[in-house]
Design a protein around this motif. Structure first.
Motif, PDB file in Angstrom:
ATOM      1  N   THR A  22       0.939  -1.191  -0.066  1.00 28.63           N
ATOM      2  CA  THR A  22       0.110  -0.074  -0.087  1.00 28.63           C
ATOM      3  C   THR A  22       0.639   1.198  -0.026  1.00 28.63           C
ATOM      4  O   THR A  22       0.521   2.264  -0.731  1.00 28.63           O
ATOM      5  CB  THR A  22      -0.889   0.071   1.312  1.00 28.63           C
ATOM      6  OG1 THR A  22      -1.567  -1.221   1.188  1.00 28.63           O
ATOM      7  CG2 THR A  22      -1.721   1.165   1.143  1.00 28.63           C
ATOM      8  N   TRP A  26       0.876   4.033  -3.072  1.00 32.31           N
ATOM      9  CA  TRP A  26       0.536   5.105  -2.660  1.00 32.31           C
ATOM     10  C   TRP A  26       1.622   6.481  -3.174  1.00 32.31           C
ATOM     11  O   TRP A  26       1.232   7.432  -3.662  1.00 32.31           O
ATOM     12  CB  TRP A  26       0.246   5.432  -1.245  1.00 32.31           C
ATOM     13  CG  TRP A  26      -0.163   6.962  -0.899  1.00 32.31           C
ATOM     14  CD1 TRP A  26       0.652   7.975  -0.343  1.00 32.31           C
ATOM     15  CD2 TRP A  26      -1.592   7.657  -0.939  1.00 32.31           C
ATOM     16  NE1 TRP A  26      -0.217   8.955  -0.194  1.00 32.31           N
ATOM     17  CE2 TRP A  26      -1.336   8.763  -0.404  1.00 32.31           C
ATOM     18  CE3 TRP A  26      -2.632   6.913  -1.235  1.00 32.31           C
ATOM     19  CZ2 TRP A  26      -2.786   9.474  -0.320  1.00 32.31           C
ATOM     20  CZ3 TRP A  26      -3.933   7.431  -1.353  1.00 32.31           C
ATOM     21  CH2 TRP A  26      -3.655   8.864  -0.602  1.00 32.31           C
ATOM     22  N   ASP A  29       2.081   6.241  -7.079  1.00 33.56           N
ATOM     23  CA  ASP A  29       1.171   6.110  -8.117  1.00 33.56           C
ATOM     24  C   ASP A  29       0.977   7.611  -8.360  1.00 33.56           C
ATOM     25  O   ASP A  29       0.892   9.014  -7.860  1.00 33.56           O
ATOM     26  CB  ASP A  29      -0.191   6.197  -7.301  1.00 33.56           C
ATOM     27  CG  ASP A  29      -1.619   6.230  -8.024  1.00 33.56           C
ATOM     28  OD1 ASP A  29      -1.516   6.378  -9.325  1.00 33.56           O
ATOM     29  OD2 ASP A  29      -2.813   6.313  -7.509  1.00 33.56           O
ATOM     30  N   GLY A  43      -7.667   3.578  -4.167  1.00 32.30           N
ATOM     31  CA  GLY A  43      -6.643   2.536  -3.329  1.00 32.30           C
ATOM     32  C   GLY A  43      -7.421   1.719  -2.436  1.00 32.30           C
ATOM     33  O   GLY A  43      -7.091   0.333  -2.592  1.00 32.30           O
TER      34      GLY A  43
END
Length: 355
Positions: A22, A26, A29, A43
């Motif tokens: 994650t 993040w 991206d 997400g």
């Protein structure tokens, strides 16, 4: 479903990896979202779908296949789950596009480059396959480790049961012989029988409190052996010469009980002699930093006692015990000639505090 949730070592690593994934997604991206909430929702739809379905795979589907020893049966479920993941991702993305189309959220660059269902499925299905393979393989590795540990635990329990069974075969036979010797002496010499009863009490105390232990000090084992030798020496009177040589460097080192007594017992039981000579038994017990060694010899001659049927059983039992307790750490040599029977047992004791 929550009652089945267990934050075990695998699940801790599972969520740690998803947390790292994650964070990486993040940070890297670069999609152009007008509002942060759109990036968060995108997400959540992506990671929530994949995390939930891979958790279901690892904690419900795979364990059942492993328990039934039918890993091949996982393939249809595996492919179905991967397709389901790809479809869910498309549904969530369509939900975001719907909110943007209805002006609940500002139009994003991602929505303007919107892909068809087939294209989305084709691009997300391989990712689902790779993720499921990765986390599924990790789960199989953990389960294999758990099964291996369970196997070791069962093996240890099995060995302990075997050792107890083998030891129980040796102990009653030895005790019967000692009681029989004292019974005979009571009828001939009460004072000598009284002395031997004291020795017997020490032997019995060792039998009750020492023999059931996994390990005992070498000093206690030698004291037990000395009491036995003295009882047998009295019984043989002037018909036998017994010599003892005990050299210990660390009497407090721990060993398994009742490993030496069967060889000493057999020496007294089967010692032979010529018509005009005494029988001879020579016992040597030595210890250095690495080993404990027993060397026992008994004479053979024209007059030999009748061999008991259980002699071979006793030797077999102690050989099995040695293999179980000291695998690859002992050497047993038996030399049987026309006039002498010799046993040499060497035990490696590098792990001096293994108890």
């Amino acid at each position: 479903m929550m009652k089945h949730f267990r934050l075990n070592s695998f699940n801790a690593l599972f969520f740690l990896l998803w947390g790292m994934i994650t964070a990486v997604l993040w940070v890297f991206d670069d999609s152009d979202y007008p509002m942060v909430i759109q990036k968060i929702l995108s997400g959540i739809s992506l990671l929530g779908t994949l995390c939930t379905t891979t958790y279901f795979l690892c904690n419900y589907i795979l364990p059942k296949a492993i328990d039934s020893n039918k890993l091949y049966s996982i393939l249809p479920h595996f492919l179905t789950l991967s397709v389901f993941q790809a479809i869910l991702l498309w549904i969530f993305q369509e939900g975001l596009y719907f909110l943007e189309d209805r002006n609940y959220l500002p139009l994003s660059e991602v929505a303007q480059e919107r892909e068809t269902f087939v294209t989305t499925l084709a691009s997300t299905f391989p990712v689902s396959i790779l993720l499921n393979l990765g986390f599924g393989g990790l789960k199989v590795y953990f389960e294999h480790g758990k099964l291996h540990q369970q196997h070791l635990t069962l093996k240890k329990t099995h060995l302990e049961i075997q050792l107890h069974a083998l030891q129980s075969k040796i102990t009653p036979h030895f005790m019967f012989n000692v009681l029989n010797h004292i019974h005979l002496l009571i009828q001939k010499d009460t004072e000598l029988a009284s002395t031997l009863l004291i020795k017997y009490a020490d032997i019995l105390r060792y039998q009750l409190y020492g023999a059931d232990k996994e390990h005992i000090s070498l000093a206690e084992e030698i004291a037990f052996i000395n009491n036995y030798i003295e009882v047998e020496t009295y019984r043989w009177a002037n018909n036998l010469t017994v010599s003892r040589d005990v050299q210990l460097t660390d009497p407090q080192v721990h060993i398994a009980p009742h490993l030496f007594i069967i060889f000493i017992e057999n020496a007294f039981k089967h010692v032979g002699r010529a018509t005009a000579e005494k029988g001879v038994i020579a016992i040597q017990i030595s210890q250095d930093a690495a080993t404990i060694k027993l060397d026992i010899q008994n004479s053979k001659g024209s007059i030999q006692p009748k061999k008991a049927d259980h002699t071979g059983i006793g030797l077999k039992n102690v050989s099995e015990r040695l293999s179980l307790i000291y695998p690859n750490r002992h050497e047993l040599i038996i030399n049987d000639t026309a006039d002498r029977y010799q046993v040499t047992l060497t035990i490696t004791i590098h792990e001096q505090h293994d108890h």
